[in-house]
Design an enzyme around this catalytic site. Structure first.
Site, PDB file in Angstrom:
ATOM      1  N   TYR A 434       0.811  -1.233   0.000  1.00  0.00           N
ATOM      2  CA  TYR A 434       0.000   0.000   0.000  1.00  0.00           C
ATOM      3  C   TYR A 434       0.842   1.280   0.000  1.00  0.00           C
ATOM      4  CZ  TYR A 434      -0.380  -0.275   5.275  1.00  0.00           C
ATOM      5  OH  TYR A 434      -0.180  -0.358   6.617  1.00  0.00           O
ATOM      6  N   GLU A 435       0.191   2.372  -0.232  1.00  0.00           N
ATOM      7  CA  GLU A 435       0.849   3.675  -0.453  1.00  0.00           C
ATOM      8  C   GLU A 435       1.828   3.616  -1.621  1.00  0.00           C
ATOM      9  OE1 GLU A 435      -0.647   5.837   0.956  1.00  0.00           O
ATOM     10  OE2 GLU A 435      -1.446   4.790   2.675  1.00  0.00           O
ATOM     11  N   GLY A 436       1.433   2.930  -2.673  1.00  0.00           N
ATOM     12  CA  GLY A 436       2.303   2.758  -3.830  1.00  0.00           C
ATOM     13  C   GLY A 436       3.082   1.465  -3.678  1.00  0.00           C
TER      14      GLY A 436
END
Lengths: 592, 592
Positions: A434-436
């Site tokens: 997550y978050e890229g």
């Protein structure tokens, strides 16, 4: 149940022996001496180990439940959230103007590590709120700040970030959520968002969603995106809560881990929202939140592996199995403890040397952020911008690996859920995503950050390593074990950068095929630098007769282990990078 | 739901183009031509993809249940087990004297890969039975063979292996389960065993437990251990089932994965058992089972990652996200498929090149076992004994890594259980642990196998690589891409062996601190050899205009990828090995 011991001494070493926090001359930092931070860390550690850690397994087992449209958090979470709020921990590094305590970010990271280690899923509720706070703080109008920030600083209201939609995650240009302008200046938001962490729950009076959506006239792709504040309950003029807004939880996802956090499908059905920042400039505003979130996820990546390591050590000390190859160590017992065996130690040293290096990197990165904010230090800002994908990608990949290593020490018992080692691995896994996803971090690093401002920041990084090596290259105690390997690793990194310059210009695929390896290569060099810094500090303290000699010697041994056993990876990463795009790009999609 | 496509063409390539199965001159092998094995593989693939694969997620979600002392398997497992029995798959490579089909083991592995890929937890019920069958076949009396083997070949009865107890796994010398001799020649077995896979279930009439226990007079440690046959239901003279034996399921473990397999705590309470093999020689008899089981787990390690890879490819072809850096590829769509992106391809090629190399190694190993059995080939037996820990340890570590890579391609969707990618990762994790945790495999390799028979087998391995390189070193098509890298990697392996010889004699910790790296170094060299063998075969077929040129070229590209991007790891492993025991053994247990 797994144990958790707050690593106060190691955090103090990083903050004071290495960063010299109270001598930096930054505003407010001279108060931050050893006693002060020691008291803060002790109190946070107590909350982490005594209140949050015991709820970690419960959160995993019970998970969140969606009941009549309302998300119920696991048993005990609500009470623990109150304890966290009452202790002022959610406000620690927030702006005093809105009720914050005005501590630097580095202290937020130091305490945050312990909260994550104790209970990662739980800590996300306040972590996401902090991200949303930062975005409103940076881009909100005065009225918006007055309305939302005090309540978010205290976590009476929590925050979320809404980017992903079913058909688009990384490629936000495709998003479909619409924002229709109303006469009163507000917008009506309609669309579906997925993977919304802490999207709804029963621990706060209100949830403040930051939502990316397309308002009319913005054009195609990411250019047309704006950011909106969409509260779960509308807020009246006097600050009291008004009617329920048109945003509902469509579903709760069943995930591999972080069961204690509610991962929601959020449906916006003409929900009332207010523009945050400039129209059609939503991506920029969102990135304020994203960069902080990425450093925060890097922190999670190693922090979740800290208790995994601690429990593996404990198990290795207690579990009796086999005899030391060099002679019986525990003659009164039926066997020796696992920790006598070289391969168990190899694994534990790999874990320990990564985790302490990672801790130093996270704190150093946070300190750079403080420098950039408090001192308007553009060089620090550029450096941290360069390092953000490394902190996120490298620390989470290695954190997961470390949790897997720790689980492995338990043998078959590590696979049984009751022991808790599986949870650390399952929880750690999300940090790589997550978050890229980490591939996107690698792309950000090689495709954007390397060349940012004419490559100034990466050149500054090399310069910093070089002058550090020059400064300490004559140290008899440190040169062979720390400085020479660091130089060699840095040379590999420069060679990789050179390869990208030469080949990547002609064929970008040649650079991007090596982006993931470059991120790891950069990570190793950075951790090598962290270890060299720690070694210098430890040696200086030893020479001066300061501190606990046993701890300082252990620190030096652990660093030597990293330099000897992890840093050689840079050569392999370089070889992979230099093999270019040839085999990577050769096959048709059908031939895989 | 995840897809699964049986890799028939690739299996056929390995069996015929590389191993030349029908030309080996081994007994019964001349019938095993392309058509014959094609028909067998097609039928097994059909069962795997149409019957077993659809039950994989169901098995994970429902798990096994313990109801009134009886284990209930997930919905549909019973019917699928009948289909497997009816197809004769459980009997494929068993002795015709007991109802087997007498096929070589290599075909058992080729079909087994597909069964594992389709449903690993399900396939364990027959896999364990096969191991118990082999132990009884090798060590049983005629009467025991007549009583048990026909029913186990058909899987009317299934088998288990009972080693671990709560306080001992690897260190079996400490086991406490007792065997008291009775006047009728039987024994009464009393004790508790844990982690017993397929320990009980509802798909077979009887379960035949092979149990390690201590009979009086055997002395201390592993020397006093014997192996016993303990059936769940006693077997009457006429072969019919008699009364229930004193063995019960104490508990079902909740595990990270393989939920469809019952992992039991087994309580033996004066259960009637019969000695298998010689008194006090139980470890030897158990090792017959263990070696087969270890190769079988190596097979699982990569096989479970095969569908993970296949689904990642499918997802990468279909998921539209972002645009190719070198220009739009899918102008009619809103974005290009993931598979255009270099880093996604890097990941998929890493997966593909590992999996095809692993498949070749598993089949080559199985073929060596066939040689050793059918041809009394002592060199083959020695080689496979040396390679067993490599096959187990390396293929399972890398298989897990591969499943994680595949999951990563899905981004956030990979973390959601519904997608099925998490299950592959969670299932794969156990293969690194059971049948001897991988650290124990490394110890077996470096502490035992290297020096076995005066180091003859490892010397033979080096000789084999050397003569292979000599034979093909002049090939213009292959030398630079395959032979030179293989030589370099093999040199690293030899240097590591030399380091162990020089340092390990003085201080065994110097060798054992590098054992894990050595296992991986050996794994890479072995996979490099497999790829070089496949490249020779593919190039020969291409030159002769045989086979599908597209497939053969893809094979060469995939091999080049392995040689360029994976084989450089040998240098890092060597560097780690050569750093010795210094930092590994330095700390006190308290200093971790």
């Amino acid at each position: 149940m797994p144990i958790y011991t707050p690593p106060i001494r190691d955090l103090q070493f990083a903050l004071h022996d290495v960063l010299g926090l109270s001598q930096t001359g930054l505003p407010g930092h001279d108060e931050l001496d050893r006693d002060f931070t020691g008291a803060v860390l002790d109190a946070a550690g107590k909350l982490a180990s005594e209140v949050l850690a015991p709820l970690n397994a419960i959160g995993d087992q019970q998970g969140c439940k969606l009941e009549n449209g309302v998300v119920r958090t696991p048993e005990g979470f609500g009470k623990a959230f109150e304890a966290m709020k009452e202790g002022g921990w959610t406000a620690l590094d927030c702006d005093p103007e809105y009720g914050g305590q005005g501590m630097p970010y580095v202290l937020g990271v130091a305490t945050g590590e312990m909260f994550v280690s104790a209970n990662m899923a739980f800590n996300m509720y306040q972590g996401l709120t902090h991200g949303a706070y930062s975005a409103i703080h940076a881009h909100g109008t005065d009225a918006q700040k007055q309305t939302y920030l005090p309540k978010m600083v205290s976590c009476d209201w929590t925050g979320t970030m809404n980017l992903t939609e079913p058909h688009c995650g990384t490629d936000l240009g495709m998003l479909r959520t619409k924002a229709e302008p109303q006469d009163d200046g507000s917008y009506l938001i309609t669309g579906q968002k997925i993977f919304i962490s802490a999207g709804d729950h029963d621990m706060a009076e209100n949830v403040i969603h930051l939502v990316l959506a397309k308002a009319p006239g913005g054009g195609e792709g990411t250019k047309g995106i704006s950011l909106f504040i969409v509260p779960k309950f509308l807020v009246n003029e006097d600050g009291s809560l008004g009617e329920r807004n048109g945003v509902t939880v469509g579903n709760l996802e069943e995930k591999m881990g972080i069961h204690g956090n509610s991962t929601c499908v959020m449906n916006y059905d003409g929900a009332k929202g207010w523009l945050l920042g400039d129209l059609h400039k939503g991506m920029r505003a969102m990135f304020t939140m994203m960069n902080e979130a990425r450093v925060g996820v890097g922190l999670q990546g190693y922090a979740v592996a800290v208790p995994a390591y601690q429990n593996a050590v404990e198990y290795a000390r207690e579990r009796l199995q086999g005899r030391a190859v060099t002679g019986v160590q525990n003659p009164d017992g039926p066997a020796d403890p696992l920790i006598v065996h070289p391969d168990i130690r190899r694994s534990l040293m790999d874990q320990k040397s990564f985790l302490e290096g990672a801790r130093m990197l996270a704190l150093w990165g946070a300190h750079l952020i403080d420098r950039s904010h408090l001192d308007d230090d553009a060089a620090a800002e550029g450096l941290v911008s360069l390092l953000t994908p490394v902190i996120k990608g490298f620390l989470t990949d290695k954190g997961f690996e470390t949790a897997v290593l720790a689980q492995q020490v338990y043998g078959g018992h590590g696979y049984i859920e009751e022991q808790g080692m599986s949870q650390f691995v399952r929880d750690a896994r999300i940090t790589m995503i997550y978050e890229g996803a980490n591939g996107v971090q690698a792309l950000d690093l090689v495709g954007r950050k390397l060349a940012q401002d004419g490559g100034k920041h990466v050149m500054a990084f090399f310069e910093m390593v070089k002058s550090f090596c020059k400064e300490h290259g004559e140290s008899e105690a440190l040169a062979a074990d720390f400085i020479i390997p660091l130089k060699a690793a840095s040379k590999d990194l420069q060679a990789a950068g050179m390869f990208f310059m030469e080949k990547g210009m002609k064929n970008p695929n040649d650079a991007l095929s090596g982006s993931y390896d470059f991120m790891h290569l950069f990570g190793h060099v950075t951790l090598g630098l962290m270890w060299a810094k720690m070694a210098v500090a430890a040696q200086a303290a030893l020479d001066a007769g300061d501190g606990n000699a046993e701890y300082l010697k252990t620190k030096l041994t652990t660093g030597r282990h990293y330099m000897k056993r992890q840093l050689p990876m840079t050569a392999t990463h370089l070889a992979r990078i230099q093999s270019g795009a040839d085999t990577v790009m050769a096959l048709d999609a059908e031939s895989f």
